[in-house]
Write an enzyme that holds these catalytic residues in place. Structure first.
Site: not given
Ligand code: F6R
Length: 264
Positions: A139, A144
């Site tokens: 995503h 999603e």
């Molecule tokens: C949050 C967003 C999400 C995150 C992704 C990765 O604003 O847009 O797409 O970038 O879920 O999250 P981390 O960096 O926590 O693995």
């Protein structure tokens, strides 16, 4: 598409901060699209450091965040609004009126609210540079798997994988949100330039599918193949399943030689 391979998380953050700082220095009134999540924490720390060292001015910049949990007020410690202020905004000189984050506390007229968020992006002249992370399921924002590749800002039901990934940030008795407001894939693709950061082994499969796999709604980030100016900035573990690494390295060397502007 450019694929930049770095050794580790630290190098990814440094390079991303340099690219963003370069873009702001070139255009002080840059409109940035921003993400939250663990990948972004180190990046924001680097940008704050550059600002505090006096070499980065955000006073004319504007920002639009990708997403926010539905049902969390801005003051909730797990809201993305809180994350952005704690990790970034309160440490820099951005004007509060130039900060835009979807409002997770809206309770009705979701479509009208989401349309107004899109309208404010348009009114700001569009997003110049969109920063993205990527989920284990591919995503971007909270788009999603099976999201329409043409989607706009809207309400989105979170996948089980995303709910589980985010549960660690909530207390044992707290239910993590089931829905979010997120910019759509179509919204993201309208940014003039896109920079996606991915670090760590859990991202390797999603990264490989996004860069080398077919464009499919099953992997939202694969839609970035349709964009003319995307850079993937990866550490070794996140790049582990790519098959064309030597080619990406040569492309990077030639880009540095022929069109160095793309890298600054
Ligand atoms: C949050 C967003 C999400 C995150 C992704 C990765 O604003 O847009 O797409 O970038 O879920 O999250 P981390 O960096 O926590 O693995």
């Amino acid at each position: 598409m450019l694929v930049i391979l770095k050794r580790d998380n630290q190098e990814v953050n440094e390079q991303a901060a340099q690219l963003i700082a370069g873009a702001i220095r070139k255009n002080p009134s840059l409109t940035l699209g921003l993400a939250t999540g663990s990948t972004m924490v180190g990046l924001y720390r680097h940008l704050v450091r550059l600002h505090q060292a006096g070499s980065l001015d955000f006073s004319q910049a504007a920002t639009f965040n990708l997403d926010e949990y539905l049902g969390l007020p801005a003051s909730h410690p797990q809201s993305f609004n809180h994350f952005m202020h704690e990790n970034f905004f309160r440490h820099i000189n951005i004007q509060p009126r130039n900060i835009h984050i979807p409002d997770g506390s809206v309770r009705r007229d979701y479509d009208a609210y989401c349309a107004s968020y899109e309208q404010s992006i348009r009114a700001a002249g569009g997003i110049d540079l969109q920063i993205l992370g990527i989920g284990r399921n591919g995503h971007i924002g909270f788009n999603e798997p099976t999201s329409s590749l043409a989607s706009r800002t809207r309400l989105k039901v979170l996948s089980r994988e995303t709910i589980d990934d985010n549960a660690k940030f909530f207390g044992p008795r707290e239910e993590s949100p089931r829905c979010a407001i997120t910019m759509g894939i179509g919204t993201i693709l309208e940014a003039r330039k896109i920079l996606l950061l991915a670090t760590g082994p859990p991202k390797a499969a999603a990264v490989a599918k996004s860069i080398e796999g077919p464009i499919t709604c099953a992997v939202s980030a694969s839609a970035l193949q349709l964009h003319p100016d995307v850079t993937f900035l990866l550490d070794e573990p996140a790049a582990a399943q790519l098959t064309q690494r030597e080619y990406y390295q040569r492309v990077l060397e030639m880009t540095a030689l022929l069109t160095p502007d793309r890298l600054s």
